[in-house]
Design an enzyme around this catalytic site. Structure first.
Site, PDB file in Angstrom:
ATOM      1  N   LYS A 111     -11.815   8.248   9.004  1.00  0.00           N
ATOM      2  CA  LYS A 111     -12.998   8.674   9.741  1.00  0.00           C
ATOM      3  C   LYS A 111     -12.582   9.119  11.138  1.00  0.00           C
ATOM      4  O   LYS A 111     -11.675   8.524  11.742  1.00  0.00           O
ATOM      5  CB  LYS A 111     -14.008   7.542   9.838  1.00  0.00           C
ATOM      6  CG  LYS A 111     -14.580   7.124   8.484  1.00  0.00           C
ATOM      7  CD  LYS A 111     -15.613   6.028   8.645  1.00  0.00           C
ATOM      8  CE  LYS A 111     -16.195   5.641   7.281  1.00  0.00           C
ATOM      9  NZ  LYS A 111     -17.206   4.565   7.404  1.00  0.00           N
ATOM     10  N   ALA A 146      -1.594   6.118  11.071  1.00  0.00           N
ATOM     11  CA  ALA A 146      -0.766   5.562  10.007  1.00  0.00           C
ATOM     12  C   ALA A 146      -1.617   4.831   8.971  1.00  0.00           C
ATOM     13  O   ALA A 146      -2.542   4.094   9.309  1.00  0.00           O
ATOM     14  CB  ALA A 146       0.270   4.609  10.603  1.00  0.00           C
ATOM     15  N   HIS A 161      -8.578  12.766 -10.247  1.00  0.00           N
ATOM     16  CA  HIS A 161      -9.305  12.524 -11.500  1.00  0.00           C
ATOM     17  C   HIS A 161     -10.777  12.309 -11.185  1.00  0.00           C
ATOM     18  O   HIS A 161     -11.144  11.409 -10.441  1.00  0.00           O
ATOM     19  CB  HIS A 161      -8.728  11.310 -12.216  1.00  0.00           C
ATOM     20  CG  HIS A 161      -7.359  11.555 -12.778  1.00  0.00           C
ATOM     21  ND1 HIS A 161      -7.146  12.218 -13.971  1.00  0.00           N
ATOM     22  CD2 HIS A 161      -6.137  11.258 -12.288  1.00  0.00           C
ATOM     23  CE1 HIS A 161      -5.852  12.298 -14.208  1.00  0.00           C
ATOM     24  NE2 HIS A 161      -5.210  11.729 -13.203  1.00  0.00           N
TER      25      HIS A 161
END
Length: 225
Positions: A212, A192, A154
């Protein structure tokens, strides 16, 4: 043109074909091992766009739009998997020797959505994938349990559907979320719990929220990690 692509063109979604699909699944979908997978691997064949040799389908698998789904040889689909391809302009291609572990949920969620899973890839328990954007997972990828791959987002101008690409030989850890418009380069590892909002270069290791890059895969191998 592949056999699977030809089959997509030949088969037309009609109320009659949908009724046949659901009748077969309701009759055979509950039968346990060892007989159930053998029956489903043979008797389900006419309702799919393509169903390869030695496909193993456990009990409790829910399928909607089988004639829009192509599955390669020796693929395993375990208990409670959901394959929901409900629009005629959408397709799901699952390659050879793929494993969809228990509770995997794949939905096109809109018009003109193509989802591809490459040969030899593994989707862990309760992985969720949804359009309406296209999703392509390459060959020999490992996607751990409870990960989510969502080709929609969105934004200020409305819902995006840029699509997602996960290239060959990628590893995604437990609970990774991949958002719309992202490409994860070949050979990359995502730790994870990471949330991937931007492209990750090939052979990278990425962690965090948002994800990152912290080092290259080559550096990890050199350090014995």
């Amino acid at each position: 043109m592949s056999i699977a692509e030809a089959s997509f063109q030949e088969k037309v979604l009609t109320p009659q074909s949908r009724a046949i699909e659901q009748t077969l699944i309701n009759l055979l979908g509950w039968i346990p091992r060892p007989l159930g997978p053998l029956l489903r691997g043979q008797i389900y064949r006419p309702i799919f766009a393509h169903l390869g040799k030695s496909v193993y389908i456990q009990s409790g698998v829910e399928v909607l739009g089988a004639n829009l789904i192509a599955i390669g040889d020796e693929t395993k689909i375990l208990r409670d998997v959901v394959l929901n391809i409900h629009n005629m302009n959408s397709q799901l291609h699952i390659g050879r020797e793929v494993c969809l572990d228990r509770g995997v949920d794949i939905r096109t969620a809109g018009n003109d959505c193509r989802i591809e899973i490459g040969n030899g890839s593994y989707l862990g328990p309760y992985v969720c994938m949804a359009g309406p954007g296209h999703i392509r997972i390459g060959a020999n990828c490992l996607i751990a349990a409870h990960s989510g791959i969502y080709a929609n987002n969105h934004r200020s101008y409305g819902l995006s559907r840029e699509g997602i690409v996960i290239e060959d030989n990628c590893w995604l850890g437990n609970g990774v979320k991949v958002l719309d418009g992202v490409t994860i380069g070949c050979g990359s590892v995502v730790g994870a719990g990471a949330v991937v909002t931007k492209d990750i270069p090939p052979n990278s290791v990425a962690v965090g929220v948002p994800a990152k890059v912290i080092k290259s895969a080559e550096e990890c191998l050199a350090q014995g990690l």
